[in-house]
Design a protein around this motif. Structure first.
Motif, PDB file in Angstrom:
ATOM      1  N   UNK A 242       0.829  -1.210   0.000  1.00 21.46           N
ATOM      2  CA  UNK A 242       0.000   0.000   0.000  1.00 21.46           C
ATOM      3  C   UNK A 242       0.859   1.255   0.000  1.00 21.46           C
ATOM      4  N   UNK A 243       1.968   1.157   0.716  1.00 24.50           N
ATOM      5  CA  UNK A 243       2.793   2.343   0.894  1.00 24.50           C
ATOM      6  C   UNK A 243       3.452   2.732  -0.439  1.00 24.50           C
ATOM      7  N   UNK A 244       3.506   4.006  -0.720  1.00 18.46           N
ATOM      8  CA  UNK A 244       4.185   4.436  -1.939  1.00 18.46           C
ATOM      9  C   UNK A 244       5.398   5.284  -1.571  1.00 18.46           C
ATOM     10  N   UNK A 245       6.306   5.410  -2.532  1.00 19.35           N
ATOM     11  CA  UNK A 245       7.511   6.217  -2.292  1.00 19.35           C
ATOM     12  C   UNK A 245       7.148   7.675  -2.534  1.00 19.35           C
ATOM     13  N   UNK A 246       7.544   8.553  -1.625  1.00 13.97           N
ATOM     14  CA  UNK A 246       7.324   9.988  -1.816  1.00 13.97           C
ATOM     15  C   UNK A 246       8.574  10.589  -2.449  1.00 13.97           C
ATOM     16  N   UNK A 247       8.361  11.528  -3.361  1.00 18.33           N
ATOM     17  CA  UNK A 247       9.481  12.204  -4.020  1.00 18.33           C
ATOM     18  C   UNK A 247       9.437  13.688  -3.710  1.00 18.33           C
ATOM     19  N   UNK A 248      10.610  14.303  -3.711  1.00 17.40           N
ATOM     20  CA  UNK A 248      10.679  15.757  -3.562  1.00 17.40           C
ATOM     21  C   UNK A 248       9.879  16.389  -4.699  1.00 17.40           C
ATOM     22  N   UNK A 249       9.112  17.417  -4.403  1.00 23.41           N
ATOM     23  CA  UNK A 249       8.275  18.026  -5.443  1.00 23.41           C
ATOM     24  C   UNK A 249       9.094  18.924  -6.364  1.00 23.41           C
ATOM     25  N   UNK A 250      10.334  19.217  -5.982  1.00 18.04           N
ATOM     26  CA  UNK A 250      11.169  20.093  -6.799  1.00 18.04           C
ATOM     27  C   UNK A 250      12.179  19.293  -7.625  1.00 18.04           C
ATOM     28  N   UNK A 251      12.912  18.363  -6.960  1.00 20.21           N
ATOM     29  CA  UNK A 251      13.844  17.504  -7.695  1.00 20.21           C
ATOM     30  C   UNK A 251      13.227  16.110  -7.810  1.00 20.21           C
TER      31      UNK A 251
ATOM     32  N   UNK B 137      22.148  12.988 -10.298  1.00 23.48           N
ATOM     33  CA  UNK B 137      22.520  13.958 -11.335  1.00 23.48           C
ATOM     34  C   UNK B 137      21.324  14.727 -11.856  1.00 23.48           C
ATOM     35  N   UNK B 138      20.204  14.020 -12.044  1.00 20.48           N
ATOM     36  CA  UNK B 138      18.997  14.689 -12.522  1.00 20.48           C
ATOM     37  C   UNK B 138      18.618  15.785 -11.537  1.00 20.48           C
ATOM     38  N   UNK B 139      18.736  15.505 -10.247  1.00 17.81           N
ATOM     39  CA  UNK B 139      18.368  16.489  -9.223  1.00 17.81           C
ATOM     40  C   UNK B 139      19.340  17.664  -9.203  1.00 17.81           C
ATOM     41  N   UNK B 140      20.638  17.363  -9.368  1.00 18.34           N
ATOM     42  CA  UNK B 140      21.646  18.435  -9.448  1.00 18.34           C
ATOM     43  C   UNK B 140      21.328  19.371 -10.616  1.00 18.34           C
ATOM     44  N   UNK B 141      20.948  18.774 -11.744  1.00 21.99           N
ATOM     45  CA  UNK B 141      20.640  19.574 -12.944  1.00 21.99           C
ATOM     46  C   UNK B 141      19.375  20.406 -12.743  1.00 21.99           C
ATOM     47  N   UNK B 142      18.359  19.841 -12.095  1.00 27.24           N
ATOM     48  CA  UNK B 142      17.113  20.597 -11.853  1.00 27.24           C
ATOM     49  C   UNK B 142      17.427  21.835 -11.014  1.00 27.24           C
ATOM     50  N   UNK B 143      18.196  21.623  -9.941  1.00 28.47           N
ATOM     51  CA  UNK B 143      18.501  22.749  -9.040  1.00 28.47           C
ATOM     52  C   UNK B 143      19.233  23.872  -9.762  1.00 28.47           C
ATOM     53  N   UNK B 144      19.988  23.524 -10.802  1.00 31.72           N
ATOM     54  CA  UNK B 144      20.742  24.532 -11.540  1.00 31.72           C
ATOM     55  C   UNK B 144      20.053  24.912 -12.843  1.00 31.72           C
ATOM     56  N   UNK B 145      18.760  24.611 -12.926  1.00 32.28           N
ATOM     57  CA  UNK B 145      17.944  24.978 -14.096  1.00 32.28           C
ATOM     58  C   UNK B 145      18.449  24.416 -15.419  1.00 32.28           C
ATOM     59  N   UNK B 146      19.096  23.266 -15.374  1.00 33.39           N
ATOM     60  CA  UNK B 146      19.547  22.670 -16.627  1.00 33.39           C
ATOM     61  C   UNK B 146      18.571  21.609 -17.129  1.00 33.39           C
ATOM     62  N   UNK B 147      17.648  21.199 -16.267  1.00 31.75           N
ATOM     63  CA  UNK B 147      16.593  20.249 -16.643  1.00 31.75           C
ATOM     64  C   UNK B 147      15.323  20.670 -15.917  1.00 31.75           C
ATOM     65  N   UNK B 148      14.166  20.440 -16.541  1.00 28.12           N
ATOM     66  CA  UNK B 148      12.921  20.601 -15.799  1.00 28.12           C
ATOM     67  C   UNK B 148      12.673  19.294 -15.052  1.00 28.12           C
ATOM     68  N   UNK B 149      11.768  19.338 -14.085  1.00 28.56           N
ATOM     69  CA  UNK B 149      11.487  18.117 -13.328  1.00 28.56           C
ATOM     70  C   UNK B 149      10.941  17.028 -14.253  1.00 28.56           C
ATOM     71  N   UNK B 150      10.084  17.419 -15.211  1.00 29.04           N
ATOM     72  CA  UNK B 150       9.518  16.433 -16.152  1.00 29.04           C
ATOM     73  C   UNK B 150      10.608  15.788 -17.010  1.00 29.04           C
ATOM     74  N   UNK B 151      11.503  16.617 -17.521  1.00 25.32           N
ATOM     75  CA  UNK B 151      12.607  16.081 -18.345  1.00 25.32           C
ATOM     76  C   UNK B 151      13.466  15.123 -17.518  1.00 25.32           C
TER      77      UNK B 151
END
Ligand SMILES: [Zn+2]
Length: 392
Positions: free
Chosen positions: A6-15, A304-318
């Motif tokens: 039942x339990x699901x994994x929660x993700x940061x809403x920004x990264x 890496x995806x999260x590092x890139x999001x924080x530096x505006x090199x990727x959107x969260x969707x990408x």
């Protein structure tokens, strides 16, 4: 999905980081502490910190050239190339020290040679490879980490050299607790201490002394794995600084700087990652990262995806698309070496390896059938219970 999950994994809403990562916490807005730490960087007065760094370096710079001014632990990677360049820029006379990795790739060797060519003296300290293989197999089976010995020696060896050669200052790279999320008190620290190593250096509760008696390992085999005594550290006055406290650390930019000085990236995106310029030295590294995925549901792709999001090199969707495509895959190969070949180094078959993987897989994070057995696709990949937060 079965009813038991039942339990699901929660993700940061920004990264894209999951809250299953140890030391990562989501706040009321669902934003993780690594994203908040990064946000806080904009408040930092970097020029003030640079002045602080300069005054520290001044104290350690020897006018008479009688010894090295500092030690730089180097792997040959983009960050250690960057650290070396920065110290030379600051007019320091560094001694670069490498703790030999487990299974060095060809590109890793070329990058080490490149560091020397920056114009520095250099020492490489190698531990007994026969014992090292035994340790790697033991720690993979016992704590699900093939790279435990590596994580110990990259910290102990430069500190041991510092004590032996009477060089008090050690220049480390980034404080991983700051970029990747960790307790606030430690994220702010700019020095690396024994306590930091034991808590965050990735030792997973296994102490060096726990190895004695395993697989014929004796104290004499563990000299380089042992951190110097407090008495020795005090005598020399060993201090370890994180350069990431003084420079806004960005591995991506460091890679470009390093490339301009001869650092070689991989010709393609590295297997199991979304970048081409990291972890090019130790061929066993992908196995290490895969176990992070089995235990916590993320690997370097998510980092890496999260590092890139924080530096505006990727959107969260990408970023989500990228990690779904590249992350969490069974490690059939790395840097052109097959899994069989990598495992033969520690005398293990792929079949044995798969069993160890299953034993360390957190079944709460992956789909299982009604008997509790893990679902795998034809390539042996697991299926996570949820890749993102629920839509509703
Ligand atoms: Zn985040």
């Amino acid at each position: 999905m079965t009813l038991t999950q039942k339990k699901s994994i929660k993700y940061c809403t920004r990264c894209v980081m999951p809250d299953t990562k140890p030391d990562l916490f989501l706040d009321d807005e669902g934003v993780c502490n690594a994203c908040r730490n990064y946000e806080n960087r904009s408040q930092i007065n970097w020029s003030e910190r640079r002045v602080e760094l300069d005054s520290i370096l001044d104290k350690y710079r020897l006018k008479d050239g009688s010894n090295y001014d500092c030690i730089i632990p180097v792997s040959g990677g983009k960050d250690s190339t960057f650290q070396t360049l920065k110290m030379l820029e600051h007019g320091m006379n560094p001694l670069c020290v490498t703790a030999t990795t487990d299974k060095l790739s060809e590109v890793g060797r070329r990058n080490i040679e490149n560091i020397k060519k920056l114009g520095v003296d250099y020492i490489e300290v190698s531990t007994n490879p026969v014992i090292r293989r035994k340790i790697n197999k033991f720690t993979l089976r016992e704590i699900g980490d093939i790279s435990w010995a590596e994580h110990v020696t990259i910290f102990t060896i430069p500190v041991r050299v510092a004590v032996q050669l009477d060089i008090p200052l050690i220049i480390w790279g980034e404080n991983s607790q700051n970029e990747y999320g960790g307790p606030a008190a430690d994220a702010d620290k700019n020095v690396l201490t024994r306590r930091w190593l034991e808590e965050f250096g990735g030792l997973l509760g296994l102490r060096v002394s726990d190895l004695i008696g395993q697989e014929g390992i004796e104290p004499k085999h563990l000299i380089q794995y042992t951190y110097p005594s407090d008495q020795d550290l005090d005598r020399v006055g060993v201090t370890g600084l994180f350069l990431g406290y003084y420079y806004p650390w960005d591995g991506h930019k460091n890679a470009f700087v390093a490339q301009a000085y001869g650092f070689e990236s991989y010709p393609t995106i590295v297997e199991g990652s979304i970048v081409s310029y990291e972890n090019l030295d130790n061929v066993q590294m992908r196995i290490h990262d895969y176990f992070k995925y089995l235990k916590f549901g993320f690997d370097r792709s998510w980092d890496w995806a999260s590092l890139h999001i924080r530096r505006n090199r990727l959107t969260r969707d990408e970023a989500m698309e990228l990690v779904k495509k590249n992350g969490g895959k069974f490690p059939w190969s790395y840097l052109g070496y097959s899994l069989e070949e990598i495992l033969s180094e520690i005398d293990m078959t792929v079949e044995e390896f798969t069993k160890v993987c299953d034993r360390f897989t957190n079944k709460k994070l992956f789909r299982v059938n009604s008997k509790g057995e893990l679902y795998k696709d034809q390539q042996g990949n697991l299926i996570k219970i949820n890749d993102d937060n629920a839509e509703n």
